[in-house]
Design an enzyme around this catalytic site. Sequence first.
Site, mmCIF file in Angstrom:
data_model
loop_
_atom_site.group_PDB
_atom_site.id
_atom_site.type_symbol
_atom_site.label_atom_id
_atom_site.label_comp_id
_atom_site.label_asym_id
_atom_site.label_seq_id
_atom_site.Cartn_x
_atom_site.Cartn_y
_atom_site.Cartn_z
ATOM 1 N N ARG A 104 0.852 -1.180 0.000
ATOM 2 C CA ARG A 104 0.000 0.000 0.000
ATOM 3 C C ARG A 104 0.894 1.238 0.000
ATOM 4 O O ARG A 104 1.696 1.407 0.923
ATOM 5 C CB ARG A 104 -0.866 -0.048 1.265
ATOM 6 N N THR A 108 -0.603 7.655 -1.036
ATOM 7 C CA THR A 108 -1.930 7.600 -1.680
ATOM 8 C C THR A 108 -2.834 6.546 -1.037
ATOM 9 O O THR A 108 -4.044 6.564 -1.264
ATOM 10 C CB THR A 108 -1.790 7.232 -3.169
ATOM 11 N N ASP A 200 1.183 -1.993 12.301
ATOM 12 C CA ASP A 200 1.538 -2.478 10.964
ATOM 13 C C ASP A 200 1.830 -3.977 11.041
ATOM 14 O O ASP A 200 2.830 -4.413 11.614
ATOM 15 C CB ASP A 200 2.764 -1.717 10.458
ATOM 16 N N ASP A 203 5.254 -5.274 9.514
ATOM 17 C CA ASP A 203 6.408 -4.880 10.335
ATOM 18 C C ASP A 203 6.459 -5.678 11.635
ATOM 19 O O ASP A 203 7.530 -6.086 12.089
ATOM 20 C CB ASP A 203 6.356 -3.378 10.647
HETATM 21 O O1 LIG Z 1 -6.869 -2.405 3.107
HETATM 22 P P1 LIG Z 1 -5.670 -1.581 2.759
HETATM 23 O O2 LIG Z 1 -5.853 -0.124 3.029
HETATM 24 O O3 LIG Z 1 -5.179 -1.857 1.367
HETATM 25 O O4 LIG Z 1 -4.521 -1.978 3.772
HETATM 26 C C1 LIG Z 1 -4.244 -3.290 4.133
HETATM 27 C C2 LIG Z 1 -2.929 -3.739 3.565
HETATM 28 O O5 LIG Z 1 -1.862 -3.016 4.197
HETATM 29 C C3 LIG Z 1 -0.922 -3.954 4.756
HETATM 30 O O6 LIG Z 1 0.072 -4.280 3.855
HETATM 31 P P2 LIG Z 1 1.314 -3.318 3.554
HETATM 32 O O7 LIG Z 1 1.000 -2.422 2.415
HETATM 33 O O8 LIG Z 1 1.747 -2.687 4.818
HETATM 34 O O9 LIG Z 1 2.411 -4.305 3.006
HETATM 35 P P3 LIG Z 1 3.222 -5.439 3.803
HETATM 36 O O10 LIG Z 1 2.270 -6.561 4.048
HETATM 37 O O11 LIG Z 1 4.317 -5.786 2.861
HETATM 38 O O12 LIG Z 1 3.718 -4.820 5.082
HETATM 39 C C4 LIG Z 1 -1.818 -5.147 5.073
HETATM 40 O O13 LIG Z 1 -1.102 -6.333 5.262
HETATM 41 C C5 LIG Z 1 -2.741 -5.201 3.871
HETATM 42 O O14 LIG Z 1 -2.211 -5.876 2.743
HETATM 43 O O1 LIG Z 2 -3.806 -0.813 10.496
HETATM 44 C C1 LIG Z 2 -3.248 -1.210 9.462
HETATM 45 C C2 LIG Z 2 -3.671 -0.808 8.178
HETATM 46 C C3 LIG Z 2 -3.024 -1.294 7.081
HETATM 47 N N1 LIG Z 2 -1.985 -2.133 7.244
HETATM 48 C C4 LIG Z 2 -1.561 -2.528 8.466
HETATM 49 O O2 LIG Z 2 -0.611 -3.311 8.579
HETATM 50 N N2 LIG Z 2 -2.205 -2.046 9.551
#
Ligand SMILES: O=P(O)(O)OC[C@H]1O[C@H](OP(=O)(O)OP(=O)(O)O)[C@H](O)[C@@H]1O
Ligand SMILES: O=c1cc[nH]c(=O)[nH]1
Length: 209
Positions: A104, A108, A200, A203
């Site tokens: 994400r 944006t 997160d 993370d």
């Molecule tokens: O519903 P949304 O607003 O799209 O957000 C949710 C997304 O955000 C996080 O991923 P992230 O982009 O942090 O990537 P990662 O899993 O690599 O940390 C989470 O694991 C989802 O995939």
């Molecule tokens: O709360 C949130 C939203 C998006 N992605 C995450 O990992 N945590």
Amino acid sequence: MSNVFVLDHPLIQHKLTYIRNKNTGTKEFRALVDEVSTLMAFEITRDLPLEEKTIETPVTTATTKVLSGKKMGIIPILRAGLGMVDGMLSLIPAAKVGHVGLYRDPETLKPVEYYIKLPSDIEERELIVVDPMLATGGSANDAIHSLKKRGATNIKLMCLLAAPEGVEVIQKDHPDVDIYLGALDEKLNEKGYIIPGLGDAGDRLFGTK
Ligand SMILES: O=P(O)(O)OC[C@H]1O[C@H](OP(=O)(O)OP(=O)(O)O)[C@H](O)[C@@H]1O
Ligand SMILES: O=c1cc[nH]c(=O)[nH]1
Ligand SMILES: [Mg+2]
């Protein structure tokens, strides 16, 4: 319209409390996500079809039930969805695993796809898309679009936590996709994080903060 199921089994709710706690470190967080995923897989597989089978017990002949061999697929959204795969495979060991890589954009909040690799026969499988977080819904929405574009017709979505905004997006764009949650949280904050949430997920799973 998609059904939304909050899996309120006490063991799931108990473990979610520790997952949410900011004092839970990476090792424990990963173990808890794995355990909750197994418990959620137990609930999500309730409607698997059975067929009758006649066997010999030590004392008589009995007609009992076995799984009728429905083909399943687990589709983690990278990265954080990876933390849910092993826990699910422990209950559904014959499932194939496909990967959708999305992150994400922090400015944006729009998802960016960077990888996709799926089992060749996804159109024949019941697919369970897994991601701990359904926030704005953009990532899960895109992942489901990608799967449908490649022939998938039978999809469920399983997340630990969701915001109402994300649920609404999936219900609008994918009314055929049922949603299974550990909890439905209150809202999103101005940065698109789920409140109260767990921070997160990627993370915390991989120790990258
Ligand atoms: O519903 P949304 O607003 O799209 O957000 C949710 C997304 O955000 C996080 O991923 P992230 O982009 O942090 O990537 P990662 O899993 O690599 O940390 C989470 O694991 C989802 O995939
Ligand atoms: O709360 C949130 C939203 C998006 N992605 C995450 O990992 N945590
Ligand atoms: Mg992601």
